[in-house]
Design an enzyme around this catalytic site. Structure first.
Site, PDB file in Angstrom:
ATOM      1  N   SER A  47      -9.241  -2.803 -90.767  1.00 45.56           N
ATOM      2  CA  SER A  47      -8.761  -2.907 -92.131  1.00 45.56           C
ATOM      3  C   SER A  47      -7.747  -1.803 -92.403  1.00 45.56           C
ATOM      4  O   SER A  47      -7.985  -0.650 -92.073  1.00 45.56           O
ATOM      5  CB  SER A  47      -9.908  -2.718 -93.098  1.00 45.56           C
ATOM      6  OG  SER A  47     -11.069  -3.292 -92.581  1.00 45.56           O
ATOM      7  N   HIS A  78      -8.033  -9.204 -93.425  1.00 43.79           N
ATOM      8  CA  HIS A  78      -8.185  -8.968 -91.987  1.00 43.79           C
ATOM      9  C   HIS A  78      -7.448 -10.086 -91.254  1.00 43.79           C
ATOM     10  O   HIS A  78      -7.967 -11.186 -91.110  1.00 43.79           O
ATOM     11  CB  HIS A  78      -9.664  -8.999 -91.568  1.00 43.79           C
ATOM     12  CG  HIS A  78     -10.520  -7.985 -92.238  1.00 43.79           C
ATOM     13  ND1 HIS A  78     -11.082  -6.933 -91.577  1.00 43.79           N
ATOM     14  CD2 HIS A  78     -10.935  -7.861 -93.519  1.00 43.79           C
ATOM     15  CE1 HIS A  78     -11.791  -6.195 -92.413  1.00 43.79           C
ATOM     16  NE2 HIS A  78     -11.721  -6.747 -93.610  1.00 43.79           N
ATOM     17  N   HIS A 100     -16.299  -9.583 -87.694  1.00 48.26           N
ATOM     18  CA  HIS A 100     -17.466  -8.761 -88.047  1.00 48.26           C
ATOM     19  C   HIS A 100     -18.747  -9.540 -87.773  1.00 48.26           C
ATOM     20  O   HIS A 100     -18.785 -10.758 -87.957  1.00 48.26           O
ATOM     21  CB  HIS A 100     -17.424  -8.379 -89.532  1.00 48.26           C
ATOM     22  CG  HIS A 100     -16.338  -7.405 -89.861  1.00 48.26           C
ATOM     23  ND1 HIS A 100     -15.048  -7.793 -90.131  1.00 48.26           N
ATOM     24  CD2 HIS A 100     -16.358  -6.051 -89.945  1.00 48.26           C
ATOM     25  CE1 HIS A 100     -14.310  -6.713 -90.363  1.00 48.26           C
ATOM     26  NE2 HIS A 100     -15.075  -5.650 -90.264  1.00 48.26           N
ATOM     27  N   TYR A 102     -21.327  -9.718 -89.579  1.00 41.74           N
ATOM     28  CA  TYR A 102     -21.856 -10.405 -90.769  1.00 41.74           C
ATOM     29  C   TYR A 102     -21.253 -11.797 -90.975  1.00 41.74           C
ATOM     30  O   TYR A 102     -21.809 -12.611 -91.685  1.00 41.74           O
ATOM     31  CB  TYR A 102     -21.703  -9.557 -92.042  1.00 41.74           C
ATOM     32  CG  TYR A 102     -20.295  -9.102 -92.378  1.00 41.74           C
ATOM     33  CD1 TYR A 102     -19.331  -9.992 -92.872  1.00 41.74           C
ATOM     34  CD2 TYR A 102     -19.925  -7.774 -92.205  1.00 41.74           C
ATOM     35  CE1 TYR A 102     -18.044  -9.563 -93.175  1.00 41.74           C
ATOM     36  CE2 TYR A 102     -18.639  -7.336 -92.514  1.00 41.74           C
ATOM     37  CZ  TYR A 102     -17.706  -8.237 -92.994  1.00 41.74           C
ATOM     38  OH  TYR A 102     -16.446  -7.813 -93.289  1.00 41.74           O
ATOM     39  N   GLU A 103     -20.103 -12.061 -90.323  1.00 41.42           N
ATOM     40  CA  GLU A 103     -19.484 -13.388 -90.459  1.00 41.42           C
ATOM     41  C   GLU A 103     -20.178 -14.435 -89.592  1.00 41.42           C
ATOM     42  O   GLU A 103     -20.061 -15.626 -89.848  1.00 41.42           O
ATOM     43  CB  GLU A 103     -18.011 -13.332 -90.031  1.00 41.42           C
ATOM     44  CG  GLU A 103     -17.141 -12.403 -90.837  1.00 41.42           C
ATOM     45  CD  GLU A 103     -15.763 -12.263 -90.190  1.00 41.42           C
ATOM     46  OE1 GLU A 103     -15.023 -13.261 -90.163  1.00 41.42           O
ATOM     47  OE2 GLU A 103     -15.444 -11.157 -89.702  1.00 41.42           O
ATOM     48  N   ALA A 136     -12.742   1.091 -91.561  1.00 43.46           N
ATOM     49  CA  ALA A 136     -12.890   1.661 -92.899  1.00 43.46           C
ATOM     50  C   ALA A 136     -14.357   2.019 -93.058  1.00 43.46           C
ATOM     51  O   ALA A 136     -15.223   1.295 -92.561  1.00 43.46           O
ATOM     52  CB  ALA A 136     -12.502   0.627 -93.939  1.00 43.46           C
ATOM     53  N   MET A 241     -19.360  -1.287 -91.278  1.00 43.93           N
ATOM     54  CA  MET A 241     -19.967  -2.551 -90.826  1.00 43.93           C
ATOM     55  C   MET A 241     -19.373  -3.060 -89.511  1.00 43.93           C
ATOM     56  O   MET A 241     -19.325  -4.263 -89.271  1.00 43.93           O
ATOM     57  CB  MET A 241     -19.793  -3.618 -91.914  1.00 43.93           C
ATOM     58  CG  MET A 241     -20.379  -3.221 -93.260  1.00 43.93           C
ATOM     59  SD  MET A 241     -20.090  -4.475 -94.504  1.00 43.93           S
ATOM     60  CE  MET A 241     -20.496  -3.566 -96.007  1.00 43.93           C
ATOM     61  N   SER A 242     -18.914  -2.167 -88.666  1.00 40.25           N
ATOM     62  CA  SER A 242     -18.291  -2.637 -87.410  1.00 40.25           C
ATOM     63  C   SER A 242     -18.453  -1.589 -86.314  1.00 40.25           C
ATOM     64  O   SER A 242     -19.306  -0.711 -86.382  1.00 40.25           O
ATOM     65  CB  SER A 242     -16.798  -2.909 -87.646  1.00 40.25           C
ATOM     66  OG  SER A 242     -16.102  -1.713 -87.899  1.00 40.25           O
ATOM     67  N   ASN A 265     -14.197   5.294 -99.539  1.00 42.26           N
ATOM     68  CA  ASN A 265     -15.026   5.544-100.724  1.00 42.26           C
ATOM     69  C   ASN A 265     -16.009   6.651-100.387  1.00 42.26           C
ATOM     70  O   ASN A 265     -16.351   6.843 -99.213  1.00 42.26           O
ATOM     71  CB  ASN A 265     -15.794   4.273-101.132  1.00 42.26           C
ATOM     72  CG  ASN A 265     -16.578   3.655 -99.987  1.00 42.26           C
ATOM     73  OD1 ASN A 265     -16.008   3.083 -99.066  1.00 42.26           O
ATOM     74  ND2 ASN A 265     -17.882   3.786-100.039  1.00 42.26           N
ATOM     75  N   HIS A 277     -15.566  -4.347-102.446  1.00 39.80           N
ATOM     76  CA  HIS A 277     -14.547  -4.754-101.460  1.00 39.80           C
ATOM     77  C   HIS A 277     -13.130  -4.476-101.983  1.00 39.80           C
ATOM     78  O   HIS A 277     -12.250  -4.047-101.245  1.00 39.80           O
ATOM     79  CB  HIS A 277     -14.710  -6.243-101.132  1.00 39.80           C
ATOM     80  CG  HIS A 277     -13.847  -6.716-100.008  1.00 39.80           C
ATOM     81  ND1 HIS A 277     -13.931  -6.195 -98.734  1.00 39.80           N
ATOM     82  CD2 HIS A 277     -12.859  -7.657 -99.957  1.00 39.80           C
ATOM     83  CE1 HIS A 277     -13.042  -6.795 -97.950  1.00 39.80           C
ATOM     84  NE2 HIS A 277     -12.384  -7.683 -98.675  1.00 39.80           N
TER      85      HIS A 277
HETATM   86  N1  HPA Z   1     -20.426   1.037 -96.550  1.00 38.62           N
HETATM   87  C1  HPA Z   1     -20.299   0.144 -95.541  1.00 38.62           C
HETATM   88  N2  HPA Z   1     -19.125  -0.271 -95.103  1.00 38.62           N
HETATM   89  C2  HPA Z   1     -18.024   0.219 -95.663  1.00 38.62           C
HETATM   90  C3  HPA Z   1     -18.075   1.142 -96.706  1.00 38.62           C
HETATM   91  C4  HPA Z   1     -19.347   1.572 -97.173  1.00 38.62           C
HETATM   92  O1  HPA Z   1     -19.475   2.383 -98.097  1.00 38.62           O
HETATM   93  N3  HPA Z   1     -16.796   1.419 -97.059  1.00 38.62           N
HETATM   94  C5  HPA Z   1     -15.988   0.705 -96.230  1.00 38.62           C
HETATM   95  N4  HPA Z   1     -16.724  -0.032 -95.391  1.00 38.62           N
END
Ligand code: HPA
Length: 308
Positions: A47, A78, A100, A102-103, A136, A241-242, A265, A277
């Site tokens: 990302s 993506h 990912h 989760y997909e 990310a 998440m990756s 974040n 997101h």
């Molecule tokens: N948690 C999980 N995945 C993420 C986050 C997060 O805070 N920020 C960007 N991807």
């Protein structure tokens, strides 16, 4: 006997090595046809790193959808394109967009996690000895601020382990031995590359750290309890998440790994992760962040070229 609706999944599971080989053969044919130099690095432009594609010269792009069996991405923001070219003179393959877990987590026979690392297996099959991973992530470490970079020093894998299940007949890059179960994961992130990347980061980033990345499946962001457990219990610095499944495969196939997280974040001292997101995308779309990340990666490859 596997019922009809499960048959296609079973075949994917059974034929995984051949599916990888077919995808690699397709890319190898493009490399040959265009007289490209043999790529030495594969780089997943996670990302926000799509911008980096503009820094790649002599490019040939192949949409993932054209490559046999290559998983296409479904998440907005993506893209799914493979880019052959050079970064600071170093022949590379850029992977713009990743699958990912989760997909595809619903797919039976472990196929979900296998699909999430398909591209890395294809890179290894092409004989590429180095893997650069980007992502990310949320900053658990309270010293981190939005837009910071974290060079990956280690990881905590909370995705399903991608080496679960029967041994596969993949061989390691550079030596033809095969290892499957009991793959050591110490030193997963190459020390020399980490230092090179930290140096590159110091040139351009206000804040660059070295830290431990923890993966979750998502697709939820974390609760306060999870954030506190991950930070204070596990000692993780960033959560995303990756990445970790990809790195297990890269290590298993004898690739040298380097990478970083872009902190999109922050998570408060009390463990509050109030992101969404849109916010994550907004940071990644910021011109300043894109520009800085591109410069760092180009600098890394410029320095690397001097060592080659
Ligand atoms: N948690 C999980 N995945 C993420 C986050 C997060 O805070 N920020 C960007 N991807």
């Amino acid at each position: 006997m596997i019922d009809n609706s499960l048959q296609q999944y079973f075949e994917y599971f059974q034929n995984y090595e051949q599916l990888v080989a077919q995808a690699a053969a397709y890319i190898q044919a493009v490399i040959k046809k265009n007289n490209c130099e043999q790529p030495v690095f594969a780089i997943t432009l996670g990302s926000g790193l799509g911008e980096l594609a503009h820094q790649i010269s002599d490019t040939i792009t192949i949409p993932y959808s054209e490559i046999p069996n290559f998983p296409t991405t479904t998440v907005p923001g993506h893209e799914g394109t493979l880019i052959l070219g050079k970064l600071a003179g170093v022949p590379i393959i850029g992977l713009k967009g990743r699958k990912h877990f989760y997909e595809v987590a619903h797919e039976p026979f472990n196929n979900g996690i296998l699909k999430s690392v398909f591209a890395v297996h294809v890179m290894a099959e092409l004989g590429i000895a180095n893997y650069f991973v980007t992502n990310a992530a949320g900053g658990l470490n309270t010293n981190y601020t939005v837009g910071d970079l974290m060079v990956l020093k280690s990881h905590i894998n909370l995705l399903p382990n991608v080496l679960l299940g029967p041994s596969r007949s993949f061989s390691r890059v550079g030596d033809n031995s095969q290892v499957w179960q009991f793959q050591p994961m110490n030193g997963a992130y190459n020390k020399q590359y980490q230092e090179l990347l930290l140096k590159a980061g110091e040139e351009f980033a206000a804040n660059i750290h070295s830290g431990t990345y923890l993966s979750v499946t998502g697709p939820t962001y974390e609760t306060e309890g999870e954030c506190l457990a991950f930070r204070d219990g596990f000692g993780a610095d960033a959560v995303g998440m990756s990445t970790t499944a990809e790195v297990i495969v890269a290590k298993n196939r004898n690739m040298k790994v380097v990478g970083f997280s872009c902190i999109t974040n922050t998570i408060t001292k009390e463990g509050v992760n109030a992101t969404n997101h849109e916010e994550v995308q907004e940071i990644l779309n910021s011109a300043e962040v894109k520009n800085r990340l591109s410069k760092i990666v180009v600098h890394f490859f410029t320095e690397l070229a001097k060592l080659r």
